[in-house]
Design an enzyme around this catalytic site. Structure first.
Site, PDB file in Angstrom:
ATOM      1  N   PRO A 311       5.461  -6.959   7.205  1.00 18.22           N
ATOM      2  CA  PRO A 311       5.689  -6.524   5.828  1.00 18.22           C
ATOM      3  C   PRO A 311       4.885  -7.374   4.843  1.00 18.22           C
ATOM      4  O   PRO A 311       4.759  -8.593   5.032  1.00 18.22           O
ATOM      5  CB  PRO A 311       7.188  -6.761   5.633  1.00 18.22           C
ATOM      6  CG  PRO A 311       7.529  -7.860   6.588  1.00 18.22           C
ATOM      7  CD  PRO A 311       6.628  -7.648   7.783  1.00 18.22           C
ATOM      8  N   GLY A 312       4.308  -6.752   3.849  1.00 22.37           N
ATOM      9  CA  GLY A 312       3.627  -7.464   2.771  1.00 22.37           C
ATOM     10  C   GLY A 312       4.344  -7.126   1.469  1.00 22.37           C
ATOM     11  O   GLY A 312       5.125  -7.904   0.926  1.00 22.37           O
ATOM     12  N   ARG A 313       4.126  -5.889   1.031  1.00 20.28           N
ATOM     13  CA  ARG A 313       4.715  -5.396  -0.208  1.00 20.28           C
ATOM     14  C   ARG A 313       6.235  -5.616  -0.271  1.00 20.28           C
ATOM     15  O   ARG A 313       6.758  -6.029  -1.310  1.00 20.28           O
ATOM     16  CB  ARG A 313       4.432  -3.894  -0.295  1.00 20.28           C
ATOM     17  CG  ARG A 313       4.807  -3.230  -1.589  1.00 20.28           C
ATOM     18  CD  ARG A 313       4.715  -1.702  -1.453  1.00 20.28           C
ATOM     19  NE  ARG A 313       3.494  -1.293  -0.800  1.00 20.28           N
ATOM     20  CZ  ARG A 313       2.331  -1.094  -1.418  1.00 20.28           C
ATOM     21  NH1 ARG A 313       2.265  -1.226  -2.722  1.00 20.28           N
ATOM     22  NH2 ARG A 313       1.260  -0.744  -0.744  1.00 20.28           N
ATOM     23  N   CYS A 381     -13.328  -2.719 -20.882  1.00 22.60           N
ATOM     24  CA  CYS A 381     -14.187  -1.679 -21.435  1.00 22.60           C
ATOM     25  C   CYS A 381     -14.361  -0.537 -20.449  1.00 22.60           C
ATOM     26  O   CYS A 381     -15.427  -0.361 -19.842  1.00 22.60           O
ATOM     27  CB  CYS A 381     -15.537  -2.269 -21.816  1.00 22.60           C
ATOM     28  SG  CYS A 381     -15.356  -3.417 -23.156  1.00 22.60           S
ATOM     29  N   GLU A 382     -13.290   0.208 -20.266  1.00 21.81           N
ATOM     30  CA  GLU A 382     -13.249   1.364 -19.358  1.00 21.81           C
ATOM     31  C   GLU A 382     -12.171   2.278 -19.899  1.00 21.81           C
ATOM     32  O   GLU A 382     -11.073   1.794 -20.217  1.00 21.81           O
ATOM     33  CB  GLU A 382     -12.751   0.941 -17.956  1.00 21.81           C
ATOM     34  CG  GLU A 382     -13.622   0.036 -17.183  1.00 21.81           C
ATOM     35  CD  GLU A 382     -14.817   0.733 -16.561  1.00 21.81           C
ATOM     36  OE1 GLU A 382     -14.739   1.943 -16.282  1.00 21.81           O
ATOM     37  OE2 GLU A 382     -15.838   0.056 -16.391  1.00 21.81           O
ATOM     38  N   TYR A 410      -0.179  -7.045  -4.367  1.00 21.49           N
ATOM     39  CA  TYR A 410      -1.445  -6.355  -4.674  1.00 21.49           C
ATOM     40  C   TYR A 410      -1.784  -6.385  -6.171  1.00 21.49           C
ATOM     41  O   TYR A 410      -2.338  -5.432  -6.704  1.00 21.49           O
ATOM     42  CB  TYR A 410      -1.422  -4.917  -4.132  1.00 21.49           C
ATOM     43  CG  TYR A 410      -1.112  -4.876  -2.650  1.00 21.49           C
ATOM     44  CD1 TYR A 410      -2.059  -5.304  -1.730  1.00 21.49           C
ATOM     45  CD2 TYR A 410       0.121  -4.459  -2.178  1.00 21.49           C
ATOM     46  CE1 TYR A 410      -1.775  -5.302  -0.370  1.00 21.49           C
ATOM     47  CE2 TYR A 410       0.415  -4.462  -0.822  1.00 21.49           C
ATOM     48  CZ  TYR A 410      -0.537  -4.883   0.080  1.00 21.49           C
ATOM     49  OH  TYR A 410      -0.258  -4.889   1.419  1.00 21.49           O
TER      50      TYR A 410
HETATM   51  C1  LIG Z   1      -1.852  -3.770   4.571  1.00 26.81           C
HETATM   52  C2  LIG Z   1      -1.361  -4.115   5.909  1.00 26.81           C
HETATM   53  C3  LIG Z   1      -0.067  -4.632   6.064  1.00 26.81           C
HETATM   54  C4  LIG Z   1       0.908  -4.771   4.934  1.00 26.81           C
HETATM   55  O1  LIG Z   1       1.226  -3.559   4.365  1.00 26.81           O
HETATM   56  P1  LIG Z   1       2.426  -3.447   3.301  1.00 26.81           P
HETATM   57  O2  LIG Z   1       2.373  -2.030   2.881  1.00 26.81           O
HETATM   58  O3  LIG Z   1       2.112  -4.391   2.200  1.00 26.81           O
HETATM   59  O4  LIG Z   1       3.676  -3.828   4.019  1.00 26.81           O
HETATM   60  C5  LIG Z   1       0.322  -5.008   7.328  1.00 26.81           C
HETATM   61  N1  LIG Z   1      -0.515  -4.892   8.388  1.00 26.81           N
HETATM   62  C6  LIG Z   1      -1.766  -4.405   8.262  1.00 26.81           C
HETATM   63  C7  LIG Z   1      -2.631  -4.322   9.445  1.00 26.81           C
HETATM   64  C8  LIG Z   1      -2.225  -3.998   7.024  1.00 26.81           C
HETATM   65  O5  LIG Z   1      -3.455  -3.496   6.910  1.00 26.81           O
END
Ligand SMILES: *Cc1c(COP(=O)(O)O)cnc(C)c1O
Length: 454
Positions: A311-313, A381-382, A410
């Site tokens: 997980p990232g997001r 400027c867009e 992000y």
């Molecule tokens: C982007 C990505 C993630 C994280 O994705 P989220 O939507 O932020 O959870 C994990 N693994 C891989 C390989 C990714 O490209």
């Protein structure tokens, strides 16, 4: 329990006068003066001390998300590991937090790897991804002792084999393409898949690559990695994904005799940005996914591999806000009303890039009723410099503070210096204390790498 509570503490606050519905996350509150607070500090104090634009990250919320994923992604029969996908938000402090919370770390570039190294992150818990790692990045990973390389294709594998010395050994996972793409609401199973990532499970040549890894004396083949998309709401996609990979594992073991002990299912766990978003609140998928792996492996008659997720997001998005100062408003001849902020697409790219949607509030006037719909823009400027396309707000006045919610993933990681705008500082706030984890850029920083003509 506390952790679950705070994850679910996403209060729908009804403003006192009128139904402007704002969903707050983590430690975000509204104080008696109608001011948004985060980590126990009000928006005005943050502005006065640190200036705007400003990224403010709720440290408690990030930690709670890490703990929630770790606690819930566990099973009595299936080994499970949570890896934080650093591309969502990475700084030295964030690496240290991830280490303290006991998660592993995904990196996709020499730069992310360097950050982890400088933070003292234990390299055995680093997974190095990417579809085109350079020889220099591979050398760096080997020299630093990165735990696992995720190989994308045969060219990369050749580069790794060239780089590795006779005394070295490294764990290898292979990025595969399971022919599933998940979008926010559904997954699409495609037989012909054109993703740039990985090798297809439908391609017989993929077995050759697996053998090539497995047969090499210095490479330890551990298993497969795949990732089906981002901001996924339909959590059954993850189960479909796991089932597909497990069937492939069975096939690979039957045809090659090679055992597969890890299955990395990637990230993509959806979060709520605006009220219409319908993510799996509480991420109930975590437990269901491991149960499904347990059942599926029993049905297939194979050993359950260790299951990894990235997980990232879901770890950082809702923990962050961006604070801006309002410069004024402009009503166009065409009838649109803009709010001008001191930020821009350079610090907030996702709206321009994906038409992403956000909640915006006047952080110093949380009790005032919404009077109009505004387009929140900045200084770039867009004409595409849009932060929020449609934002219900009380009439903004010069000097008001506009907060955009859920900007913890992000945003800083995608920020640029377009128009030679300086990037905002990043704060971690917690229990009434703010720590600068990234200093505000200065004009001198902007020209630091410039080489004059004479
Ligand atoms: C982007 C990505 C993630 C994280 O994705 P989220 O939507 O932020 O959870 C994990 N693994 C891989 C390989 C990714 O490209």
């Amino acid at each position: 329990m506390m952790i679950a509570m705070s994850l679910l503490l996403m209060v729908f606050c009804l403003s006192m006068k009128e139904a402007i519905r704002v969903q707050l996350f983590g430690t975000q509150r509204i104080n008696k003066e109608g001011m948004l607070t985060i980590g126990g500090i009000d928006a005005k104090t943050l502005k006065e001390r640190y200036g705007t634009p400003l990224y403010v990250m709720d440290e408690t919320h990030i930690r709670n998300q890490c703990r929630y994923f770790k606690d819930n992604f566990s099973h009595e029969r299936v080994r499970a590991t949570v890896i934080y996908a650093s591309k969502a938000f990475l700084t030295i402090a964030m690496c240290q937090l991830i280490e303290e919370e006991g998660l592993a770390l995904d990196v996709v570039s020499g730069g992310e790897l360097h950050t982890a190294k400088k933070a003292g992150f234990p390299m055995e818990y680093v997974y190095f991804h990417g579809n085109n790692k350079s020889p220099a990045e591979i050398d760096m990973a080997l020299a630093l002792g990165v735990g696992t390389l995720i190989v994308d294709n045969d060219d990369e594998l050749t580069r790794i084999i060239r780089a590795i010395s006779a005394e070295e050994q490294i764990d290898i996972m292979l990025r595969i393409n399971p022919g599933i793409e998940a979008h926010t609401h559904e997954y699409i199973a495609t037989t012909k898949n054109d993703s740039k990532f990985g090798l297809s499970i439908f391609d017989a040549a993929t077995l050759k690559t697996i053998r090539r890894i497995n047969d090499h004396p210095n490479l330890v083949f551990r298993g497969f990695h795949s990732h089906i998309g981002s901001q996924i709401f339909d959590s059954d996609s993850f189960i479909k994904h796991a089932d597909t990979i497990l069937e492939y594992i069975k096939k690979v073991t039957e045809t090659t005799g090679i055992t597969v002990d890890k299955m990395n299912l990637g990230g993509g766990f959806g979060v709520r940005y605006v009220e219409q978003d319908a993510p799996d609140v509480g991420h109930t998928i975590l437990k269901r996914l491991l149960d499904a792996v347990d059942e599926k492996t029993a049905a297939l008659g194979i050993d359950a591999p260790e299951v990894l997720i990235e997980p990232g997001r879901a770890i950082t998005a809702n923990a962050g806000i961006t604070l801006y100062e309002v410069g004024g408003t402009k009503r166009t001849f065409g009838g649109k009303t803009y709010v001008f902020t001191d930020g821009s697409m350079a610090d907030h790219l996702r709206t321009a890039l994906y038409q992403a949607e956000y909640q915006g509030v006047l952080a110093n006037r949380m009790h005032d009723k919404a009077e109009n719909t505004y387009t929140v823009t900045g200084k770039a400027c867009e004409s595409g410099d849009i932060i929020i396309r449609h934002c219900e707000l009380p009439t903004p006045e010069k000097g008001d503070l506009l907060a955009v919610l859920s900007t913890g993933a992000y945003h800083y990681s995608m920020a640029s210096n377009y128009n030679r705008l300086t990037r905002p500082a990043v704060l971690f706030v917690k229990d009434g204390t703010a720590n600068v984890v990234v200093r505000r850029e200065t004009y001198e920083d902007l020209i630091r790498l410039d080489v004059p003509l004479r």
